[in-house]
Write an enzyme that holds these catalytic residues in place. Structure first.
Site, PDB file in Angstrom:
ATOM      1  N   HIS A   1      10.589  23.011 -21.939  1.00  0.00           N
ATOM      2  CA  HIS A   1      11.878  23.283 -22.666  1.00  0.00           C
ATOM      3  C   HIS A   1      12.749  23.979 -21.574  1.00  0.00           C
ATOM      4  O   HIS A   1      14.305  23.743 -21.858  1.00  0.00           O
ATOM      5  CB  HIS A   1      11.487  24.664 -23.600  1.00  0.00           C
ATOM      6  CG  HIS A   1      11.250  24.426 -24.906  1.00  0.00           C
ATOM      7  ND1 HIS A   1      11.962  23.443 -25.505  1.00  0.00           N
ATOM      8  CD2 HIS A   1      10.436  24.915 -25.857  1.00  0.00           C
ATOM      9  CE1 HIS A   1      11.552  23.718 -27.041  1.00  0.00           C
ATOM     10  NE2 HIS A   1      10.433  24.360 -27.075  1.00  0.00           N
TER      11      HIS A   1
ATOM     12  N   GLY B   1       3.719  31.112 -31.486  1.00  0.00           N
ATOM     13  CA  GLY B   1       2.929  30.737 -30.344  1.00  0.00           C
ATOM     14  C   GLY B   1       3.670  31.151 -28.897  1.00  0.00           C
ATOM     15  O   GLY B   1       2.725  31.969 -28.100  1.00  0.00           O
TER      16      GLY B   1
ATOM     17  N   GLU C   1      15.178  33.756 -30.620  1.00  0.00           N
ATOM     18  CA  GLU C   1      15.020  32.699 -31.400  1.00  0.00           C
ATOM     19  C   GLU C   1      14.756  32.856 -32.756  1.00  0.00           C
ATOM     20  O   GLU C   1      13.708  33.637 -32.863  1.00  0.00           O
ATOM     21  CB  GLU C   1      14.423  31.440 -30.849  1.00  0.00           C
ATOM     22  CG  GLU C   1      14.661  30.329 -31.673  1.00  0.00           C
ATOM     23  CD  GLU C   1      14.014  28.964 -30.985  1.00  0.00           C
ATOM     24  OE1 GLU C   1      13.293  29.117 -30.014  1.00  0.00           O
ATOM     25  OE2 GLU C   1      14.333  27.782 -31.380  1.00  0.00           O
TER      26      GLU C   1
ATOM     27  N   HIS D   1       4.509  23.323 -23.101  1.00  0.00           N
ATOM     28  CA  HIS D   1       5.483  22.900 -23.933  1.00  0.00           C
ATOM     29  C   HIS D   1       6.547  24.028 -23.596  1.00  0.00           C
ATOM     30  O   HIS D   1       7.846  23.439 -23.489  1.00  0.00           O
ATOM     31  CB  HIS D   1       5.030  23.384 -25.482  1.00  0.00           C
ATOM     32  CG  HIS D   1       6.051  23.359 -26.419  1.00  0.00           C
ATOM     33  ND1 HIS D   1       6.069  22.131 -27.223  1.00  0.00           N
ATOM     34  CD2 HIS D   1       6.920  24.111 -26.810  1.00  0.00           C
ATOM     35  CE1 HIS D   1       7.205  22.569 -28.143  1.00  0.00           C
ATOM     36  NE2 HIS D   1       7.572  23.772 -27.703  1.00  0.00           N
ATOM     37  N   GLU D   2       6.043  25.284 -23.132  1.00  0.00           N
ATOM     38  CA  GLU D   2       7.533  26.124 -23.176  1.00  0.00           C
ATOM     39  C   GLU D   2       8.043  25.870 -21.779  1.00  0.00           C
ATOM     40  O   GLU D   2       9.124  25.850 -21.454  1.00  0.00           O
ATOM     41  CB  GLU D   2       6.914  27.625 -22.925  1.00  0.00           C
ATOM     42  CG  GLU D   2       6.082  28.076 -24.295  1.00  0.00           C
ATOM     43  CD  GLU D   2       6.835  27.901 -25.395  1.00  0.00           C
ATOM     44  OE1 GLU D   2       8.174  27.604 -25.501  1.00  0.00           O
ATOM     45  OE2 GLU D   2       6.442  27.512 -26.578  1.00  0.00           O
TER      46      GLU D   2
ATOM     47  N   GLU E   1      10.483  30.032 -24.999  1.00  0.00           N
ATOM     48  CA  GLU E   1      11.022  29.515 -23.704  1.00  0.00           C
ATOM     49  C   GLU E   1      12.041  30.279 -23.102  1.00  0.00           C
ATOM     50  O   GLU E   1      12.793  29.638 -22.350  1.00  0.00           O
ATOM     51  CB  GLU E   1      11.245  27.909 -23.965  1.00  0.00           C
ATOM     52  CG  GLU E   1      12.557  27.647 -24.783  1.00  0.00           C
ATOM     53  CD  GLU E   1      12.245  27.728 -26.370  1.00  0.00           C
ATOM     54  OE1 GLU E   1      11.303  28.050 -26.774  1.00  0.00           O
ATOM     55  OE2 GLU E   1      13.225  26.693 -27.008  1.00  0.00           O
ATOM     56  N   ASN E   2      12.298  31.465 -23.176  1.00  0.00           N
ATOM     57  CA  ASN E   2      13.374  32.195 -22.959  1.00  0.00           C
ATOM     58  C   ASN E   2      13.568  31.807 -21.198  1.00  0.00           C
ATOM     59  O   ASN E   2      12.531  31.777 -20.642  1.00  0.00           O
ATOM     60  CB  ASN E   2      13.185  33.733 -22.606  1.00  0.00           C
ATOM     61  CG  ASN E   2      12.632  34.077 -24.168  1.00  0.00           C
ATOM     62  OD1 ASN E   2      13.256  34.017 -24.973  1.00  0.00           O
ATOM     63  ND2 ASN E   2      11.411  34.445 -24.176  1.00  0.00           N
TER      64      ASN E   2
ATOM     65  N   GLU F   1      12.935  20.654 -30.146  1.00  0.00           N
ATOM     66  CA  GLU F   1      11.286  20.864 -30.471  1.00  0.00           C
ATOM     67  C   GLU F   1      10.680  19.440 -30.708  1.00  0.00           C
ATOM     68  O   GLU F   1       9.577  19.497 -29.998  1.00  0.00           O
ATOM     69  CB  GLU F   1      11.309  21.612 -31.868  1.00  0.00           C
ATOM     70  CG  GLU F   1      11.693  23.183 -31.730  1.00  0.00           C
ATOM     71  CD  GLU F   1      11.045  23.864 -30.556  1.00  0.00           C
ATOM     72  OE1 GLU F   1      10.015  23.279 -29.959  1.00  0.00           O
ATOM     73  OE2 GLU F   1      11.663  25.041 -30.078  1.00  0.00           O
TER      74      GLU F   1
HETATM   75  N1  TRP Z   1      10.928  28.107 -29.480  1.00  0.00           N
HETATM   76  C1  TRP Z   1       9.661  28.369 -29.537  1.00  0.00           C
HETATM   77  C2  TRP Z   1       8.892  27.208 -29.248  1.00  0.00           C
HETATM   78  O1  TRP Z   1       8.635  26.215 -29.988  1.00  0.00           O
HETATM   79  C3  TRP Z   1       9.146  28.753 -30.895  1.00  0.00           C
HETATM   80  C4  TRP Z   1       9.900  29.954 -31.869  1.00  0.00           C
HETATM   81  C5  TRP Z   1      10.828  29.773 -32.504  1.00  0.00           C
HETATM   82  C6  TRP Z   1       9.522  31.253 -31.582  1.00  0.00           C
HETATM   83  N2  TRP Z   1      11.030  31.127 -33.275  1.00  0.00           N
HETATM   84  C7  TRP Z   1      10.229  31.755 -32.631  1.00  0.00           C
HETATM   85  C8  TRP Z   1       8.386  31.877 -31.179  1.00  0.00           C
HETATM   86  C9  TRP Z   1       9.859  33.262 -33.080  1.00  0.00           C
HETATM   87  C10 TRP Z   1       8.351  33.275 -31.526  1.00  0.00           C
HETATM   88  C11 TRP Z   1       9.042  34.129 -32.714  1.00  0.00           C
HETATM   89  O2  TRP Z   1       8.083  27.173 -28.132  1.00  0.00           O
HETATM   90 ZN    ZN Z   2       9.251  24.598 -28.548  1.00  0.00          ZN
END
Ligand code: TRP
Ligand code: ZN
Length: 856
Positions: free
Chosen positions: A301, A261, A121, A297-298, A264-265, A320
């Site tokens: 998702h 942080g 992402e 949070h993850e 959420e794969n 988000e």
């Molecule tokens: N989708 C992730 C979250 O909100 C965050 C995220 C977006 C991310 N881009 C990223 C994490 C790049 C690491 C690197 O939980």
């Molecule tokens: Zn998120």
């Protein structure tokens, strides 16, 4: 500036993809510098057209391309691969090579220490293979990973493990199959050697889910809190939203090199180790809290983000904002909801209001984006969550749940828009949310003006509300928004709460009949993300502090009282402890023990960053001086109370509400005591007797903020004790970075060559340089320009290593509209220096060019 760097994408230009890719098989032969990726996909033309197939791809070495088994020669560029004419349906096989060990951007496939891992992402999948790297193209993934077995015993990807085998040369392979269609940004791969914590969760429908947390060797004892948090989050989502986990396995991998942080794969979350690892000795109460919230949070998702995903990246807040709101609800249920809410509001006021006021202001659904990574912002995340919260307030708990149920059932498996979400809320509740939708397209922080009127004759009490949103860098003209305004009327017979719905620029609301003029308190629970313009006398604020029902209102009144006193002191160049201010502290110090947590929040002075957002223009030095002076006055005036409340308890450390509150209050008291010269013994003994990181850090912070002579000795002791522990050393780096001291810049320079420091590790950069830029007010804003110059020099280096991290670090250099002319000039010079760099990343280019436009 290069052409591609300057080009912005617009939401208005969205078009459906010309091709879909329903199936993708990926084969990885892992190697530090020569990883081979074979991508075999089934591609189907969408609609009646003969446009070419254009795949995204960056930093890939192409070695082979076949369509239906026949070699072909597409047209390549730095950013894509074009097939002029292709069949309507075909199999595409692409073989590429990549160099993970030299990938310092931490996007795509890279190495974190000894392990391989991925971050896709938003648009990182294109650094792994050529693909339609956009969230509305969803495929079923089959992944085969081959690597050396001794170095990489664990080979992980999304979904279920379906097969594995060994090769004669010491390598082994594993095959994974993810049954759910997913966009490429949710793909993940991990290969490495870890300690593994295992558990299981039985879902509400009775399915057994295997839970696995992978951590660096030797850290198993630090993974328990993360596992407990995960199980709580799984149970909470079932109970609160009826949402159950959908695969048989849920994996979390903690890595040290990570841009944000966590991620959420599908079925395989990747985490910054800072948000997984915790034990009493090394982690603070705040760390424990953050871990629980990020894990949740993850996990959340999986439904809000993965099962229902975003059509395009302009819709990022769809997943988000909603998921942050859900993790906030969860945190409130797990701990003291008032304290949790105060924490969130601080983030809005310190950071989101600043973003709105600067050159990067954007609506929660941006209309234009140059670099998507720049829009993982406090606006999209935290203001996005505030917008969802307002929906929740307007629709009520049950109405909101009806809307969520409809949203999920209507859009499961789809890639959708923010409008689709609001539409589901509207359809499920039979309400009109047309006006409410403006929150998605309008940026800026509304100012809510409140005027109260009491008619002596009739006893009628009314309130006149007026909203006005000042222009922002991205939008000159603003319109009225739909604002839920929660308020309390405190009469002689107790208080009455209600929520007003403001839908016009100005509206007057009757609040009832009262024998004497009641006390009004507005914005209970921070019911809308606005700035409040409500002139109240100090006595009125004191009443609110003591008698309002809503703890947030009580806290907010205390902060208003203190803020006004500080601004006055800064303007007059003289700080005094007024009777009302003394009365406030006396009152709060007498709160009953159950109110300890709230008391701690009230006794802490508003941060410099919050104060800065309260005025159009600020005098940095005067405001800083006023804040320090008030702290010293309070330290002396309430010295016996600070001492009494800072006595340590003999309980051994547990992360639970009662202990957390005690430690928090104690930390605030130490923060005052350190401003006195006669407290060395107490501070030293608090440090020596501490059995946990929360109390230890409280002493260090107190000494750092008061610039107490003990500070440097304690820091040396701390370093010798923790020098081998990367996460703990980040706390030490952060204390140095934010230490406001005349030698802080020299110290900073020195520390960039410390054995534990590395420009390649985002946690280190954020700890040392980030703390300086964001929180070392005196050092960063020094009038000789040294702070700005240092950060700029560093950004130039960092940008070549990791543009995403550089682009976050530049934030404090952008918000200069409220600074004096001298500092604005200094900052402008440094920004111009950045823009002069011909190889500046798109990430920094977008921010710097906007900032310079704003100021000229
Ligand atoms: N989708 C992730 C979250 O909100 C965050 C995220 C977006 C991310 N881009 C990223 C994490 C790049 C690491 C690197 O939980
Ligand atoms: Zn998120």
């Amino acid at each position: 500036m290069s052409e591609s760097r300057a080009k912005a994408m617009r939401l208005a230009d969205y078009q459906q993809p010309d091709f879909l890719i329903p199936e993708l098989s990926l084969e990885f032969e892992l190697d530090d510098h020569q990883t081979q990726v074979i991508a075999t996909s089934k591609i189907v033309r969408q609609g009646d057209h003969d446009r070419p197939l254009v795949l995204h791809g960056e930093k890939l070495e192409l070695t082979e391309v076949q369509i239906n088994g026949q070699a072909v020669q597409p047209q390549g560029s730095d950013t894509d691969l074009t097939f002029a004419s292709v069949p309507d349906e075909f199999t595409l096989r692409i073989v590429t090579r990549i160099d993970p060990a030299n990938n310092t951007s931490l996007e795509g496939l890279y190495k974190s220490g000894q392990a391989f891992c991925t971050q896709c992402e938003a648009e990182g999948f294109r650094k792994i293979t050529y693909f339609l790297d956009r969230p509305d193209v969803m495929a079923r993934y089959q992944v085969k990973i081959t690597a050396d077995k001794a170095r990489y015993p664990y080979l992980l990807s999304n979904g279920n493990k379906v097969d594995a085998g060994e090769l004669p040369d010491g390598r082994h392979w594993v095959r994974w199959d993810d049954p759910f269609f997913k966009p490429s940004y949710l793909f993940a791969l991990v290969a490495g050697d870890f300690d593994l914590l295992e558990d299981e969760f039985i879902t509400q429908s009775g399915r057994k889910v295997a839970l696995q947390i992978f951590v660096d060797k030797g850290n198993l004892h630090r993974a328990g809190h993360a596992m407990r948090s995960l199980k709580k989050a799984m149970a909470w989502d079932e109970q609160k939203y009826g949402l159950e986990y959908d695969l048989d396995i849920y994996m979390i991998v903690a890595v040290d090199f990570f841009n944000m942080g966590a991620m959420e794969n599908k079925g395989l979350n990747l985490f910054n180790s800072k948000f997984v690892l915790a034990d009493a000795a090394a982690a603070t109460d705040e760390d424990y809290f953050n871990i629980e919230s990020v894990i949740a949070h993850e996990y959340f998702h999986n439904w809000t983000g993965n099962r229902v995903t975003c059509r395009d990246w302009f819709q990022l807040s769809l997943k988000e904002g909603l998921t942050v709101f859900r993790d906030q609800q969860f945190s409130a249920d797990m701990a003291d909801p008032a304290i949790v809410r105060i924490k969130q509001v601080k983030v809005m006021r310190e950071h989101q209001f600043a973003e709105d006021a600067g050159p990067m202001s954007h609506p929660i659904r941006p209309a234009e984006v140059m670099e998507m990574n720049n829009f993982y912002s406090v606006t999209v995340y935290d203001k996005g969550a505030e917008v969802i919260r307002m929906l929740h307030t307007l629709l009520g708990e049950q109405g909101f749940r009806r809307g969520m149920d409809l949203y999920i059932s209507r859009h499961d498996g789809q890639a959708v828009t923010c409008d689709d979400f609001v539409q589901a809320m509207q359809d499920a509740n039979n309400v009109n949310l047309e006006l409410f939708k403006r929150w998605y397209s309008q940026s800026g922080t509304p100012v809510l003006s409140v005027k109260e009127q009491y008619d002596q004759q009739s006893g009628q009490f009314t309130v006149a509300l007026h909203q006005h949103t000042p222009p922002t860098a991205d939008q000159p003209h603003k319109q009225a928004l739909h604002l839920p305004i929660a308020l309390e009327v405190l009469g002689t017979h107790g208080s009455k709460s209600q929520v007003l719905s403001l839908t016009k620029e100005s509206q007057t609301f009757p609040l009832g009949q009262f024998e004497t003029k009641p006390q009004l308190a507005v914005l209970a629970g921070f019911s809308a993300p606005v700035k409040l313009d409500f002139k109240q006398d100090e006595q009125g604020l004191l009443n609110t502090v003591l008698y309002a029902q809503d703890p947030f209102l009580r806290w907010d009144a205390s902060q208003q009282l203190i803020s006004e006193a500080l601004h006055r002191a800064a303007e007059q160049g003289q700080t005094v402890l007024s009777d009302n201010l003394q009365g406030l502290f006396e009152g709060v110090l007498e709160f009953a023990p159950e109110q300890r947590a709230l008391a701690a929040e009230m006794l802490e002075l508003p941060s410099f960053e919050t104060l800065a957002q309260q005025r159009q223009r600020i005098d940095v030095d005067a405001l800083l001086n006023a804040r320090n002076a008030l702290k010293r006055l309070l330290a002396d005036r309430f010295h016996p109370q600070w001492q009494a409340l800072s006595a340590s308890s003999s309980q051994s450390y547990i992360y639970e509400a009662d202990q957390v509150q005690k430690r928090r209050l104690r930390a605030v008291c130490l923060g005052y005591l350190a401003h006195r010269q006669d407290q060395s013994t107490l501070l030293q003994s608090a440090y020596t007797t501490s059995d946990n990181m929360t109390d230890t850090l409280a002493v260090l912070k107190a000494c750092q903020q008061a610039d107490h002579p003990l500070f440097s000795g304690l820091m040396q002791d701390f370093e010798s004790r923790w020098q081998a522990d990367s996460l703990v050393m980040d706390k030490w780096f952060a204390l140095h970075g934010s230490h406001q001291h005349k030698d802080s810049l020299a110290k900073l320079q020195l520390l960039t060559s410390h054995a534990m420091y590395s420009i390649n590790n985002p946690n280190k950069v954020r700890a040392l340089i980030g703390s300086f830029a964001f929180y070392n007010t005196a050092g960063f804003h020094a009038l000789d320009g040294g702070g700005y110059r240092f950060v700029t020099d560093y950004l130039l280096k960092l940008d070549a290593v990791n543009p995403q991290v550089a682009s976050r670090l530049i934030t404090p250099m952008l918000g200069f509209a409220h600074l004096d002319d001298r500092r604005q000039d200094l900052l402008t010079q440094q920004l111009a220096r950045l823009l002069d760099n011909k190889s500046l990343s798109r990430d920094l280019f977008e921010k710097v060019s906007k900032a310079l436009k704003l100021s000229s």
